[in-house]
Enzyme design. Structure first.
Site, PDB file in Angstrom:
ATOM      1  N   LYS A  43       0.863  -1.183   0.000  1.00 31.85           N
ATOM      2  CA  LYS A  43       0.000   0.000   0.000  1.00 31.85           C
ATOM      3  C   LYS A  43       0.896   1.229   0.000  1.00 31.85           C
ATOM      4  O   LYS A  43       1.720   1.413   0.899  1.00 31.85           O
ATOM      5  CB  LYS A  43      -0.898  -0.014   1.228  1.00 31.85           C
ATOM      6  CG  LYS A  43      -1.795   1.211   1.338  1.00 31.85           C
ATOM      7  CD  LYS A  43      -2.770   1.071   2.489  1.00 31.85           C
ATOM      8  CE  LYS A  43      -3.614   2.321   2.646  1.00 31.85           C
ATOM      9  NZ  LYS A  43      -4.521   2.230   3.793  1.00 31.85           N
ATOM     10  N   LYS A  45      -2.306  -1.521  -3.754  1.00 32.55           N
ATOM     11  CA  LYS A  45      -3.162  -0.345  -3.660  1.00 32.55           C
ATOM     12  C   LYS A  45      -2.319   0.920  -3.737  1.00 32.55           C
ATOM     13  O   LYS A  45      -1.319   1.001  -3.033  1.00 32.55           O
ATOM     14  CB  LYS A  45      -3.905  -0.405  -2.327  1.00 32.55           C
ATOM     15  CG  LYS A  45      -4.762   0.796  -2.041  1.00 32.55           C
ATOM     16  CD  LYS A  45      -5.412   0.629  -0.697  1.00 32.55           C
ATOM     17  CE  LYS A  45      -6.187   1.886  -0.378  1.00 32.55           C
ATOM     18  NZ  LYS A  45      -6.733   1.849   0.948  1.00 32.55           N
TER      19      LYS A  45
END
Ligand code: PBG
Length: 325
Positions: free
Chosen positions: A198, A251
Site C-alpha cells: 500500500k 493499492k
C-alpha cells in the site's frame, strides 16, 4: 506477411481471442457505514457513492445482491473518536453492528471488514500516535502498540461474523499478529487479505473525505510505501506470505499495474487490486465534463487491472460495471 488484423476483423473473432475477461465475481464493493440514523449522504468527491446509516442501507444491499456482486467491504464512520481508536473494537460499534445485520439479512453477501484505525482515531492516523524525535510534527505511529489494538479489533470483527479481514494499516507484523489472534480464538477458518503493498498515495484524497480520516498532523509516509519503490513491494509481499496472508493486495491500482504484475509473477496467492477513490473521482469528473466517455474508460481501466494480473478488484465502479457486464 503476418497479418494480426485478421483476428480483429469483427467482434465475433475478437471475442474468441480475447485474453482477459471481467466478471462480476471479480468485484468487491466498498461501503461506508455511518453511525446514527437517517443518513444517506452522497460523498461530494465521489459522485454515486454514499455514506449510509444502517437503517438506510437496505436499498443499497438489495441492489448489490440483484446485480450479483458477491462481496462488500465495510468502512465505518463512528460518532466517537479517541487517541487510540478504541471504538474500533467496541462489539456494538458501527461496523460490528452492520456485519451482524448484513450476515443475518443478506447471507448471500460475503462481508469483508477493513481493519484499521484511521476512521476511529481523533488524529486520523492508522494507529497509536507517540512522540518521535525527528518525525514530521514530532509524532509517529507506534508499530507494536498498534498491533495490540489490531488484535482486539480483529477479534471483535470476527465475533461479529465477518467472513474475511483486510488489514490496511501497513504495520510491520500485522499479518502474523492477526493470524495468531484469530487462531487462538477459534477463528482459524477466517482468511486475511493483506493490504500488503500500500503506497503513500495522493489518490486516497476523496476516501479521506468520505471516511473523515485525513491525518490532522504529519502524513502516512512512515508506514505506507514510497511510490518510487518496486523491489520493496516484493519484500513486503514476501513477508506477508510468510506471516500467513491468504490474499495479497496492491493499492492503488492504476499507477501500480507494474507492481500487480510483479506480484502475480512471484507469488501464487490470489491477488487483489484496489481501484481507489481518486482513480474513481478522476473518471467521474472528466466524464461529467464530457471530456471522456466515462463508461468506456471505466471498463478499460478495470480490464487493465485483470490484464496486469489482478484476480480480485475492489472498486467503487462495481455496480455500474456489473450493469454493463
Ligand atoms: C485506511 C484506508 C484508506 C483507504 C482504504 N483504507 C486510506 C488511507 O490510507 O489514507 C483508501 C481507499 C480509497 O482511496 O479508495 N484504512
Amino acid at each position: 506477411m503476418f497479418r494480426p488484423r485478421r483476428l480483429r476483423k469483427n467482434e465475433m473473432i475478437r471475442a474468441m481471442v480475447r485474453e482477459n475477461h471481467l466478471s462480476v465475481n471479480d468485484f468487491i464493493y466498498p461501503l461506508f457505514v455511518e453511525e446514527g440514523e437517517n443518513v444517506k449522504k452522497e460523498i461530494a468527491t465521489m459522485p454515486g457513492v454514499f455514506r449510509y446509516s444502517l437503517d438506510q442501507l437496505d436499498a443499497e444491499l438489495k441492489e448489490i445482491v440483484e446485480l450479483g456482486i458477491p462481496s462488500i467491504m465495510l468502512f465505518g464512520i463512528p460518532k466517537h473518536k479517541d487517541e487510540i481508536g478504541s471504538e474500533s473494537w467496541n462489539d456494538e460499534g458501527v461496523v460490528q453492528t452492520a456485519i451482524r445485520y448484513i450476515k443475518l439479512n443478506y447471507p448471500q453477501l460475503y462481508v469483508i471488514a477493513d481493519v484499521c484505525f484511521c476512521e476511529y482515531t481523533s488524529h486520523g492516523h492508522c494507529g497509536v500516535l507517540v512522540p518521535a524525535v525527528g518525525a514530521k510534527d514530532g509524532m509517529d505511529v507506534d508499530n507494536d502498540k498498534t498491533l495490540i489494538n489490531l488484535e482486539k479489533q480483529s477479534i471483535s470483527m470476527a465475533n461479529a461474523g465477518a467472513d474475511l479481514l483486510a488489514p490496511s494499516g501497513m504495520m510491520d507484523g500485522m499479518i502474523s499478529t492477526m493470524r495468531d489472534a484469530l487462531d487462538l480464538n477459534e477463528f482459524s477458518d477466517i482468511p486475511i487479505m493483506s493490504y500488503a503493498v500500500k503506497y503513500a498515495s495522493a489518490f486516497y484524497g476523496p476516501f479521506r473525505d468520505a471516511a473523515d480520516s485525513t491525518p490532522s498532523l504529519g502524513d502516512r509516509k512512515t508506514y505506507q510505501m514510497d511510490p518510487a519503490n518496486r523491489i520493496e513491494a516484493l519484500k513486503e509481499a514476501a513477508l506477508d506470505v510468510e506471516e500467513g496472508a491468504d490474499i495479497l493486495m496492491v493499492k492503488p491500482a492504476l499507477s501500480y499495474l507494474d507492481i500487480i504484475r510483479d506480484l502475480k509473477d512471484t507469488h501464487d496467492l490470489p491477488l487483489a487490486a484496489y481501484n481507489v477513490s481518486g482513480e474513481y473521482a478522476m473518471v467521474k469528473a472528466a466524464a461529467q465534463n464530457g471530456w471522456i466517455d466515462g463508461e468506456k474508460v471505466m471498463m478499460e481501466k478495470l480490464v487493465s487491472m485483470k490484464r496486469a494480473g489482478a484476480d480480485i478488484i475492489l472498486t467503487y465502479h462495481a455496480k455500474e460495471a456489473a450493469r454493463l457486464l
